[in-house]
Scaffold this motif. Sequence first.
Motif, short mmCIF file in Angstrom:
data_model
loop_
_atom_site.label_atom_id
_atom_site.label_comp_id
_atom_site.label_asym_id
_atom_site.label_seq_id
_atom_site.Cartn_x
_atom_site.Cartn_y
_atom_site.Cartn_z
N ASP A 257 -7.27 -48.17 -22.77
CA ASP A 257 -7.48 -47.67 -21.57
C ASP A 257 -6.70 -47.80 -20.63
OD1 ASP A 257 -8.46 -49.96 -21.52
OD2 ASP A 257 -10.37 -49.69 -20.60
N GLY A 258 -5.58 -48.59 -20.66
CA GLY A 258 -4.64 -48.90 -19.72
C GLY A 258 -4.30 -50.29 -19.63
N THR A 259 -3.71 -50.85 -18.70
CA THR A 259 -3.11 -52.07 -18.34
C THR A 259 -4.23 -52.55 -17.52
OG1 THR A 259 -0.82 -51.63 -18.38
CG2 THR A 259 -1.46 -53.82 -17.34
N ALA A 260 -4.45 -53.86 -17.49
CA ALA A 260 -5.93 -54.67 -16.70
C ALA A 260 -5.27 -56.13 -16.58
CB ALA A 260 -6.93 -54.74 -17.46
N ILE A 261 -5.93 -56.73 -15.46
CA ILE A 261 -5.80 -57.87 -15.40
C ILE A 261 -6.92 -58.71 -15.69
CG2 ILE A 261 -5.51 -59.81 -13.68
CD1 ILE A 261 -3.38 -57.86 -12.02
N GLU A 262 -7.08 -59.65 -16.56
CA GLU A 262 -8.23 -60.23 -17.21
C GLU A 262 -8.30 -61.81 -16.81
OE1 GLU A 262 -9.89 -59.37 -21.27
OE2 GLU A 262 -8.81 -61.19 -21.63
N VAL A 263 -9.59 -62.24 -16.32
CA VAL A 263 -9.55 -63.51 -15.99
C VAL A 263 -10.95 -64.06 -16.52
CG1 VAL A 263 -10.81 -62.76 -13.67
CG2 VAL A 263 -9.83 -65.09 -13.97
N ASN A 264 -10.53 -65.35 -17.06
CA ASN A 264 -11.86 -65.85 -17.58
C ASN A 264 -12.16 -67.41 -17.21
OD1 ASN A 264 -12.46 -68.31 -20.16
ND2 ASN A 264 -13.61 -66.32 -20.47
N ASN A 265 -13.40 -67.31 -16.94
CA ASN A 265 -14.00 -68.79 -16.38
C ASN A 265 -14.51 -69.47 -17.32
OD1 ASN A 265 -15.13 -70.50 -14.61
ND2 ASN A 265 -16.19 -69.40 -13.57
N PRO A 266 -13.99 -70.69 -17.90
CA PRO A 266 -14.43 -71.31 -19.02
C PRO A 266 -15.31 -72.51 -18.33
CG PRO A 266 -12.25 -72.14 -18.40
CD PRO A 266 -12.40 -70.99 -17.73
N THR A 267 -15.24 -72.81 -16.85
CA THR A 267 -15.91 -73.60 -16.44
C THR A 267 -17.49 -73.61 -16.30
OG1 THR A 267 -15.97 -73.12 -13.97
CG2 THR A 267 -14.06 -74.16 -14.95
N SER A 268 -18.21 -74.43 -15.65
CA SER A 268 -19.67 -74.41 -15.51
C SER A 268 -20.04 -74.03 -14.04
CB SER A 268 -20.43 -75.60 -15.75
OG SER A 268 -19.85 -76.17 -17.01
N PHE A 269 -18.74 -73.71 -13.24
CA PHE A 269 -19.16 -73.19 -11.87
C PHE A 269 -18.69 -71.79 -11.65
CE2 PHE A 269 -18.15 -77.74 -12.65
CZ PHE A 269 -19.11 -78.45 -11.84
N HIS A 270 -19.36 -71.20 -10.61
CA HIS A 270 -18.97 -70.01 -10.05
C HIS A 270 -17.64 -70.03 -9.30
CE1 HIS A 270 -23.27 -69.12 -10.77
NE2 HIS A 270 -22.97 -67.68 -10.93
N VAL A 271 -16.85 -69.01 -9.19
CA VAL A 271 -15.58 -69.02 -8.52
C VAL A 271 -15.58 -67.99 -7.90
CG1 VAL A 271 -13.10 -68.91 -8.45
CG2 VAL A 271 -14.32 -70.33 -10.09
N SER A 272 -15.88 -68.17 -6.37
CA SER A 272 -15.92 -66.90 -5.63
C SER A 272 -14.52 -66.54 -4.95
CB SER A 272 -16.88 -67.29 -4.44
OG SER A 272 -18.21 -67.02 -4.84
N MET A 273 -13.99 -65.39 -4.89
CA MET A 273 -12.70 -64.96 -4.44
C MET A 273 -12.78 -63.81 -3.55
SD MET A 273 -10.37 -65.47 -8.42
CE MET A 273 -11.31 -64.03 -9.00
N VAL A 274 -11.92 -63.88 -2.57
CA VAL A 274 -11.64 -62.71 -1.55
C VAL A 274 -10.21 -62.56 -1.50
CG1 VAL A 274 -13.87 -63.16 -0.59
CG2 VAL A 274 -11.86 -64.28 0.32
N GLY A 275 -9.80 -61.30 -1.06
CA GLY A 275 -8.46 -60.92 -0.82
C GLY A 275 -7.48 -61.17 -2.08
N ILE A 276 -7.93 -60.62 -3.13
CA ILE A 276 -7.17 -60.52 -4.41
C ILE A 276 -6.13 -59.40 -4.25
CG2 ILE A 276 -7.35 -60.56 -6.94
CD1 ILE A 276 -10.45 -60.88 -6.45
N ARG A 277 -4.77 -60.18 -4.42
CA ARG A 277 -3.86 -59.00 -4.21
C ARG A 277 -2.55 -59.14 -5.25
NH1 ARG A 277 -3.90 -56.64 0.53
NH2 ARG A 277 -1.32 -56.11 0.44
N THR A 278 -1.97 -58.10 -5.60
CA THR A 278 -0.66 -58.34 -6.57
C THR A 278 0.54 -58.07 -6.06
OG1 THR A 278 -1.09 -56.06 -7.31
CG2 THR A 278 -2.29 -57.52 -8.40
N ASP A 279 1.55 -58.61 -6.51
CA ASP A 279 2.91 -58.32 -6.10
C ASP A 279 3.82 -58.10 -7.27
OD1 ASP A 279 5.56 -58.18 -5.18
OD2 ASP A 279 5.16 -59.77 -3.58
#
Length: 255
Positions: free
Chosen positions: A164-186
């Motif tokens: 279904d196309g290219t994607a950016i995949e992120v896996n969180n192996p930790t026991s904690f939530h990670v809250s992200m804002v302003g996610i940008r690509t170059d």
Amino acid sequence: MSRPCILKSAVWSLALAVVLTAAAPSARAAIVLQATRVIFDASNKEATMQVRNDGMEEALIQSWMASSDDKDDAPFALVPPLARIPPQSSQLLRILYEGSGLPEDRESVAWLYVQDVPRNPASDNVLQLAVRHAVKVFYRPRGLKGNVADAPRALTWRLVSAADGTAIEVNNPTSFHVSMVGIRTDDGHGEHTLADGQMIAPQSTHRFPFKAVGVGADLQVSFTSINDYGGDDEFRVSLKLDAAAHALPIVSKAP
């Protein structure tokens, strides 16, 4: 500090009455929460949130807890659920865990809502607004492996190609939530917004759809992680197709 919808800690406004005739809004109490999030460490019996009334009138607040999907089945008790706060004063809300219902091997998240309840208007020609605050409550069980401050660097990022196309995949192996804002690509052709914000739950994977221009070259992804204190920590990761990578902190240079 305002945040995109990922944090949901910005103030929501809900009009409870309509203007019957043209008139200015009446003076209302100014309810302020002391923090944008609550960290409930299970080694403590409770967590607290201080609510201030910076207005010149007495305020009536209604508070409640909800689960991460906004259902009213969160295993927490809130004391007091209803309170009056004199002008220029504060009220401490106590959050108590019922003792069961949440996993013990990872962090859980719930919502704390605090709503300013309008008084009955003295006149018909008044616009009334009920201001609702919503902040996340992170319940952190005892003995979790790792350190929450290291969680953003522990994320595993991949640039993947699928049917279904290219994607950016992120896996969180930790026991904690990670809250992200302003996610940008170059991608070498300019910066683009990948997402305004996203919270990656513990031991979960999230996939961002991505329109790649040149997947053979390094792709830079930058994001801001929100820490326990509501502060901003900036990170950047370089991606190549089907290669795992981890983000590194962006160190600000002194002027």
